[in-house]
Write a protein that holds these residues in place. Structure first.
Motif, short mmCIF file in Angstrom:
data_model
loop_
_atom_site.label_atom_id
_atom_site.label_comp_id
_atom_site.label_asym_id
_atom_site.label_seq_id
_atom_site.Cartn_x
_atom_site.Cartn_y
_atom_site.Cartn_z
N ARG A 24 0.89 -1.16 0.00
CA ARG A 24 0.00 0.00 0.00
C ARG A 24 0.92 1.21 0.00
NH1 ARG A 24 -2.71 0.80 4.62
NH2 ARG A 24 -1.48 -0.69 5.79
N LYS A 25 0.53 2.25 -0.69
CA LYS A 25 1.34 3.47 -0.81
C LYS A 25 0.64 4.59 -0.06
CE LYS A 25 3.22 6.25 -4.57
NZ LYS A 25 3.28 6.38 -6.02
N ARG A 26 1.37 5.25 0.86
CA ARG A 26 0.77 6.32 1.68
C ARG A 26 1.60 7.59 1.54
NH1 ARG A 26 0.75 6.39 8.23
NH2 ARG A 26 2.97 6.22 7.80
N LEU A 27 0.93 8.71 1.28
CA LEU A 27 1.59 10.00 1.18
C LEU A 27 2.05 10.44 2.56
CD1 LEU A 27 2.39 12.49 -0.53
CD2 LEU A 27 0.11 13.41 -0.03
N LEU A 28 3.36 10.73 2.69
CA LEU A 28 3.92 11.19 3.96
C LEU A 28 4.07 12.70 4.01
CD1 LEU A 28 6.83 8.71 4.79
CD2 LEU A 28 4.64 8.94 5.94
N LEU A 29 4.75 13.26 3.01
CA LEU A 29 5.07 14.69 2.99
C LEU A 29 4.95 15.25 1.59
CD1 LEU A 29 8.38 14.55 5.04
CD2 LEU A 29 6.25 15.50 5.85
N VAL A 30 4.61 16.53 1.51
CA VAL A 30 4.67 17.25 0.25
C VAL A 30 5.86 18.19 0.38
CG1 VAL A 30 3.47 18.85 -1.29
CG2 VAL A 30 2.17 17.09 -0.07
N LEU A 31 6.91 17.89 -0.38
CA LEU A 31 8.16 18.64 -0.32
C LEU A 31 8.36 19.46 -1.58
CD1 LEU A 31 10.32 15.63 0.89
CD2 LEU A 31 9.42 17.46 2.31
N GLY A 34 9.42 17.19 -4.36
CA GLY A 34 8.45 16.17 -4.77
C GLY A 34 7.68 15.63 -3.59
N ASP A 35 6.74 14.73 -3.86
CA ASP A 35 5.93 14.13 -2.81
C ASP A 35 6.62 12.87 -2.28
OD1 ASP A 35 4.06 16.07 -3.42
OD2 ASP A 35 2.87 14.75 -4.71
N LYS A 36 6.72 12.75 -0.95
CA LYS A 36 7.36 11.59 -0.34
C LYS A 36 6.29 10.60 0.07
CE LYS A 36 10.72 10.07 3.01
NZ LYS A 36 11.74 10.48 3.97
N TYR A 37 6.42 9.36 -0.42
CA TYR A 37 5.48 8.29 -0.13
C TYR A 37 6.16 7.21 0.68
CZ TYR A 37 2.36 10.23 -3.66
OH TYR A 37 1.53 11.05 -4.37
N GLU A 38 5.37 6.50 1.48
CA GLU A 38 5.85 5.35 2.24
C GLU A 38 5.15 4.12 1.71
OE1 GLU A 38 6.37 4.19 6.90
OE2 GLU A 38 4.59 5.32 6.35
N TYR A 39 5.90 3.04 1.51
CA TYR A 39 5.33 1.76 1.12
C TYR A 39 5.09 0.94 2.38
CZ TYR A 39 6.57 2.59 -3.77
OH TYR A 39 6.67 3.10 -5.04
N LEU A 40 3.87 0.40 2.53
CA LEU A 40 3.49 -0.40 3.68
C LEU A 40 3.11 -1.80 3.24
CD1 LEU A 40 1.13 2.21 5.36
CD2 LEU A 40 3.49 1.72 6.00
N CYS A 41 3.45 -2.79 4.06
CA CYS A 41 3.05 -4.18 3.82
C CYS A 41 1.52 -4.25 3.85
CB CYS A 41 3.65 -5.08 4.89
SG CYS A 41 3.05 -6.78 4.84
N ALA A 42 0.92 -4.91 2.87
CA ALA A 42 -0.54 -5.02 2.79
C ALA A 42 -1.10 -5.93 3.88
CB ALA A 42 -0.94 -5.55 1.41
N PHE A 43 -0.25 -6.78 4.47
CA PHE A 43 -0.73 -7.72 5.48
C PHE A 43 -0.57 -7.19 6.91
CE2 PHE A 43 0.80 -10.57 1.98
CZ PHE A 43 -0.46 -10.85 1.48
N CYS A 44 0.60 -6.66 7.26
CA CYS A 44 0.86 -6.27 8.65
C CYS A 44 1.06 -4.76 8.83
CB CYS A 44 2.07 -7.01 9.19
SG CYS A 44 3.65 -6.49 8.48
N SER A 45 1.06 -3.99 7.74
CA SER A 45 1.24 -2.52 7.75
C SER A 45 2.63 -2.07 8.19
CB SER A 45 0.16 -1.84 8.60
OG SER A 45 -1.10 -2.08 8.07
N GLU A 46 3.61 -2.95 8.16
CA GLU A 46 5.00 -2.59 8.45
C GLU A 46 5.54 -1.71 7.32
OE1 GLU A 46 8.71 -3.02 10.62
OE2 GLU A 46 6.66 -3.56 11.14
N SER A 47 6.30 -0.68 7.66
CA SER A 47 6.93 0.17 6.65
C SER A 47 8.06 -0.61 5.99
CB SER A 47 7.48 1.44 7.30
OG SER A 47 8.13 2.23 6.34
N VAL A 48 8.03 -0.69 4.64
CA VAL A 48 9.05 -1.46 3.92
C VAL A 48 9.85 -0.60 2.94
CG1 VAL A 48 7.90 -3.69 4.19
CG2 VAL A 48 7.32 -2.26 2.25
N GLY A 49 9.58 0.72 2.89
CA GLY A 49 10.36 1.58 2.02
C GLY A 49 9.69 2.92 1.79
N THR A 50 10.44 3.83 1.16
CA THR A 50 9.92 5.15 0.83
C THR A 50 10.32 5.51 -0.60
OG1 THR A 50 11.86 6.29 1.70
CG2 THR A 50 10.00 6.02 3.21
#
Length: 63
Positions: A24-31, A34-50
């Protein structure tokens, strides 16, 4: 070469689930750069990258 300039990940490794998982992709910041997004695991919601999506059009402030 332009075809690979920007892309989104569809799966990444989740250290909590211990496997490659859908994201899942979540918007973190508008810089300014550019826009900074966080990638989250679809099963446990752990952050796996930006990722920072570079803005193509300049930002204008209306006041």
């Amino acid at each position: 070469m332009d075809a690979f300039e920007e892309f989104d990940a569809s799966q990444l490794y989740c250290p909590k689930c211990k496997q490659a998982v859908p994201l899942r992709k979540r918007l973190l910041l508008v810089l300014s750069e550019g826009d900074k997004y966080e990638y989250l695991c679809a099963f446990c919601s752990e952050s796996v990258g930006t990722k920072i999506d570079k803005n193509i059009k300049p930002i204008s402030i209306v006041g």
